[in-house]
Design an enzyme around this catalytic site. Sequence first.
Site, PDB file in Angstrom:
ATOM      1  N   GLU A 145      48.501 -47.239  -2.475  1.00 20.39           N
ATOM      2  CA  GLU A 145      48.009 -47.227  -1.090  1.00 20.39           C
ATOM      3  C   GLU A 145      46.535 -47.628  -1.032  1.00 20.39           C
ATOM      4  O   GLU A 145      46.046 -48.012   0.019  1.00 20.39           O
ATOM      5  CB  GLU A 145      48.162 -45.865  -0.378  1.00 20.39           C
ATOM      6  CG  GLU A 145      49.600 -45.404  -0.230  1.00 20.39           C
ATOM      7  CD  GLU A 145      49.713 -44.050   0.469  1.00 20.39           C
ATOM      8  OE1 GLU A 145      48.860 -43.726   1.324  1.00 20.39           O
ATOM      9  OE2 GLU A 145      50.674 -43.327   0.159  1.00 20.39           O
ATOM     10  N   GLU A 205      42.186 -36.572   1.707  1.00 16.16           N
ATOM     11  CA  GLU A 205      43.359 -36.534   0.831  1.00 16.16           C
ATOM     12  C   GLU A 205      43.872 -37.967   0.795  1.00 16.16           C
ATOM     13  O   GLU A 205      44.592 -38.408   1.669  1.00 16.16           O
ATOM     14  CB  GLU A 205      44.410 -35.564   1.376  1.00 16.16           C
ATOM     15  CG  GLU A 205      45.406 -35.118   0.324  1.00 16.16           C
ATOM     16  CD  GLU A 205      46.519 -36.127   0.077  1.00 16.16           C
ATOM     17  OE1 GLU A 205      46.282 -37.139  -0.648  1.00 16.16           O
ATOM     18  OE2 GLU A 205      47.618 -35.914   0.584  1.00 16.16           O
ATOM     19  N   ARG A 216      49.894 -29.063  -2.999  1.00 18.64           N
ATOM     20  CA  ARG A 216      48.865 -29.961  -2.473  1.00 18.64           C
ATOM     21  C   ARG A 216      48.010 -29.252  -1.437  1.00 18.64           C
ATOM     22  O   ARG A 216      46.787 -29.181  -1.523  1.00 18.64           O
ATOM     23  CB  ARG A 216      49.535 -31.179  -1.831  1.00 18.64           C
ATOM     24  CG  ARG A 216      48.565 -32.162  -1.211  1.00 18.64           C
ATOM     25  CD  ARG A 216      49.192 -32.980  -0.076  1.00 18.64           C
ATOM     26  NE  ARG A 216      49.106 -32.288   1.188  1.00 18.64           N
ATOM     27  CZ  ARG A 216      48.419 -32.713   2.259  1.00 18.64           C
ATOM     28  NH1 ARG A 216      47.787 -33.871   2.220  1.00 18.64           N
ATOM     29  NH2 ARG A 216      48.390 -32.014   3.377  1.00 18.64           N
ATOM     30  N   HIS A 227      54.178 -36.417   7.456  1.00 14.22           N
ATOM     31  CA  HIS A 227      53.171 -35.346   7.414  1.00 14.22           C
ATOM     32  C   HIS A 227      53.814 -34.018   7.034  1.00 14.22           C
ATOM     33  O   HIS A 227      53.179 -33.172   6.412  1.00 14.22           O
ATOM     34  CB  HIS A 227      52.425 -35.270   8.749  1.00 14.22           C
ATOM     35  CG  HIS A 227      51.533 -36.462   8.914  1.00 14.22           C
ATOM     36  ND1 HIS A 227      50.235 -36.495   8.466  1.00 14.22           N
ATOM     37  CD2 HIS A 227      51.795 -37.709   9.408  1.00 14.22           C
ATOM     38  CE1 HIS A 227      49.720 -37.687   8.697  1.00 14.22           C
ATOM     39  NE2 HIS A 227      50.650 -38.448   9.264  1.00 14.22           N
ATOM     40  N   GLU A 274      36.814 -47.902   9.052  1.00 12.18           N
ATOM     41  CA  GLU A 274      35.887 -49.013   8.806  1.00 12.18           C
ATOM     42  C   GLU A 274      35.475 -49.696  10.113  1.00 12.18           C
ATOM     43  O   GLU A 274      34.517 -50.478  10.125  1.00 12.18           O
ATOM     44  CB  GLU A 274      36.544 -50.041   7.874  1.00 12.18           C
ATOM     45  CG  GLU A 274      36.756 -49.569   6.436  1.00 12.18           C
ATOM     46  CD  GLU A 274      38.038 -48.748   6.203  1.00 12.18           C
ATOM     47  OE1 GLU A 274      38.634 -48.260   7.187  1.00 12.18           O
ATOM     48  OE2 GLU A 274      38.428 -48.585   5.034  1.00 12.18           O
ATOM     49  N   GLY A 317      40.935 -39.951   7.202  1.00  7.74           N
ATOM     50  CA  GLY A 317      42.401 -39.930   7.310  1.00  7.74           C
ATOM     51  C   GLY A 317      42.891 -38.518   7.593  1.00  7.74           C
ATOM     52  O   GLY A 317      43.531 -37.893   6.769  1.00  7.74           O
TER      53      GLY A 317
HETATM   54  C1  LIG Z   1      47.691 -38.906   2.796  1.00 12.16           C
HETATM   55  S1  LIG Z   1      47.477 -38.744   4.523  1.00 12.16           S
HETATM   56  C2  LIG Z   1      46.555 -37.247   4.636  1.00 12.16           C
HETATM   57  C3  LIG Z   1      46.616 -36.609   6.007  1.00 12.16           C
HETATM   58  C4  LIG Z   1      45.862 -35.306   6.140  1.00 12.16           C
HETATM   59  N1  LIG Z   1      44.466 -35.439   5.782  1.00 12.16           N
HETATM   60  C5  LIG Z   1      46.470 -34.222   5.290  1.00 12.16           C
HETATM   61  O1  LIG Z   1      45.875 -33.843   4.297  1.00 12.16           O
HETATM   62  O2  LIG Z   1      47.579 -33.777   5.614  1.00 12.16           O
HETATM   63  C6  LIG Z   1      46.336 -40.016   4.808  1.00 12.16           C
HETATM   64  C7  LIG Z   1      46.017 -40.289   6.288  1.00 12.16           C
HETATM   65  O3  LIG Z   1      44.907 -41.156   6.314  1.00 12.16           O
HETATM   66  C8  LIG Z   1      45.063 -42.117   7.328  1.00 12.16           C
HETATM   67  N2  LIG Z   1      44.222 -43.262   6.915  1.00 12.16           N
HETATM   68  C9  LIG Z   1      44.288 -43.939   5.739  1.00 12.16           C
HETATM   69  N3  LIG Z   1      43.315 -44.866   5.677  1.00 12.16           N
HETATM   70  C10 LIG Z   1      42.627 -44.780   6.840  1.00 12.16           C
HETATM   71  C11 LIG Z   1      41.522 -45.490   7.359  1.00 12.16           C
HETATM   72  N4  LIG Z   1      40.917 -46.461   6.673  1.00 12.16           N
HETATM   73  N5  LIG Z   1      41.082 -45.175   8.613  1.00 12.16           N
HETATM   74  C12 LIG Z   1      41.692 -44.194   9.316  1.00 12.16           C
HETATM   75  N6  LIG Z   1      42.751 -43.490   8.874  1.00 12.16           N
HETATM   76  C13 LIG Z   1      43.209 -43.767   7.641  1.00 12.16           C
HETATM   77  C14 LIG Z   1      46.554 -42.375   7.361  1.00 12.16           C
HETATM   78  O4  LIG Z   1      46.957 -42.854   8.638  1.00 12.16           O
HETATM   79  C15 LIG Z   1      47.111 -40.972   7.065  1.00 12.16           C
HETATM   80  O5  LIG Z   1      47.375 -40.259   8.242  1.00 12.16           O
END
Ligand SMILES: C[S@@+](CC[C@H](N)C(=O)[O-])C[C@H]1O[C@@H](n2cnc3c(N)ncnc32)[C@H](O)[C@@H]1O
Length: 506
Positions: free
Chosen positions: A240, A231, A142, A133, A217, A166
């Site tokens: 991913e 994001e 970003r 993070h 989901e 997420g």
């Molecule tokens: C790329 S990071 C972005 C984190 C934050 N939104 C940011 O912008 O700093 C993606 C996050 O989405 C979460 N994530 C991805 N798919 C998910 C899902 N189906 N349900 C819950 N969390 C999800 C991951 O655990 C991760 O922490």
Amino acid sequence: MTDDYSKLKSEIMDIVSKEFSKTKDDIISIMIENNKLKKQQAELVFYDSLPPPPTSSLINIGNTTTTTNNCDDLPPPPPQIEEEQFVEGEEELQQQHLQEESDDYYKTVHPLGIQDTYEDEEYFSSYSKISLHHEMVFDKRRTAAYYHAISKSKNIFKDKVVLDVGCGTGILSCFVAKAGAKKVFAVDASDMAHRAELIVQQNGLSDIITVFKGKLEHISFPEYVDVIVSEWQGSFLIFESMIESVIYARDNLMKPGGIILPSKACIYLSPINVESYYNQYINQWSNVFDLDMSPLIPFAQKELLEEKSIRNYYVENTESVLDKPIILRTIDLSTITIEDLSKTIKNFEFKVPNGSKYHGFGAWFSVWFENLDDEDQAINKKNQHDNDSEQFVYYTIDRDGELVKSTYQQYAINSKGFTPIFFKQSSNVLELSTAPGTGDQHWKQVLFLNSKEKILQSSNENEDSTLVKGTIRILQNKDYRRHWWIEISVSLKTKPFDYSYQKYLI
Ligand SMILES: C[S@@+](CC[C@H](N)C(=O)[O-])C[C@H]1O[C@@H](n2cnc3c(N)ncnc32)[C@H](O)[C@@H]1O
């Protein structure tokens, strides 16, 4: 073999060697016309004329690169794989073959075989780490893009119910709450959800934001949402496959007519010269503190260039991009489906100046946030009227992470236009581009590299550029859905003619 048959074969070899741009179907049609053959006969002699594919496989799959000097050694013709040209059944065979390869590849990762197509355990445990993070939050380009896009979208968020797909540390949910949202559902399946809770409290936003820990989901939310923020972008945009969760949220949790931010995305591809990468990771071994460590060069080459994984590398010098990019894939978040996304096939034809060092291809992406509060309404209205789209005002994030106003006139870097847009400029837009030279960011660019540097020289003396022509296929690995296969077959109109086929896994 009768004389006639040999003549037919040599006629085919002649066409193949002289006119490399002709497709299999073109050649068969010529043969039918010239020799009054039946289609079946022409096909038979066509296949009989060509040497076997570089690997022993029936179809042209394999981590093969072939360069040829004469027609006797000609590789199979570039697979002209426009969608409609696929032979029935062939695609299933290819998929099956890819599948077997991917199974082999993953055996080490999953000794028990395929357990979980989304590899959720490892995926979400990696997102439980602060270091990941840190990389994202302090990627200033970003985070600035999201910060400014959300702050400039008060018209979108005011009194709305918003879902942050997420949420990670909760940063975007906090931006959204500050932009006037009535309620925010922040969801994350990783342990980071617990940290998000702390951030929400610390910033006094608990009345607005509710954090849910779990996979989106699997959660039932108290109400439908007006807006989705996420994001989800990975390397090469789609790695991913988190976009699938955004699509799920759109189809199951959003009110009709809801808004998704960002709303559009696009992947680009160009031939590239990455001499700096070669120097840094390969050639540098030749002189290390007065030691000649060049015996390591072939190992570095093998590891970095011959294995089928992609490289992430930030290309600063825009001159490294050898021709205007093509759009590989456009994504409109309001309509894209998982099925549609899962396969992309694109033919390309680049013209690269003769004498260029060519190392392969680079890919990057842009995402757009549309319908921002329209402070430049007056200018944009006027230009809309004048149809002068070049003057249209939009926002970008500069290399230092600052929000800057641009017009579409400035937007063409070195007149190459690294991120052509594919939608009408009808409102205030913010673009986050990850193109070469726009400033570093954690996604960088993705490189698909040749095993050797090539200096391009057209076989046609009258031309000052060399044709780089081929096909790229992007296929989702259905059993490990977060991963993608990228196959690139390329013909270079050089002397000798050069054909290569490489497959990469992302
Ligand atoms: C790329 S990071 C972005 C984190 C934050 N939104 C940011 O912008 O700093 C993606 C996050 O989405 C979460 N994530 C991805 N798919 C998910 C899902 N189906 N349900 C819950 N969390 C999800 C991951 O655990 C991760 O922490």
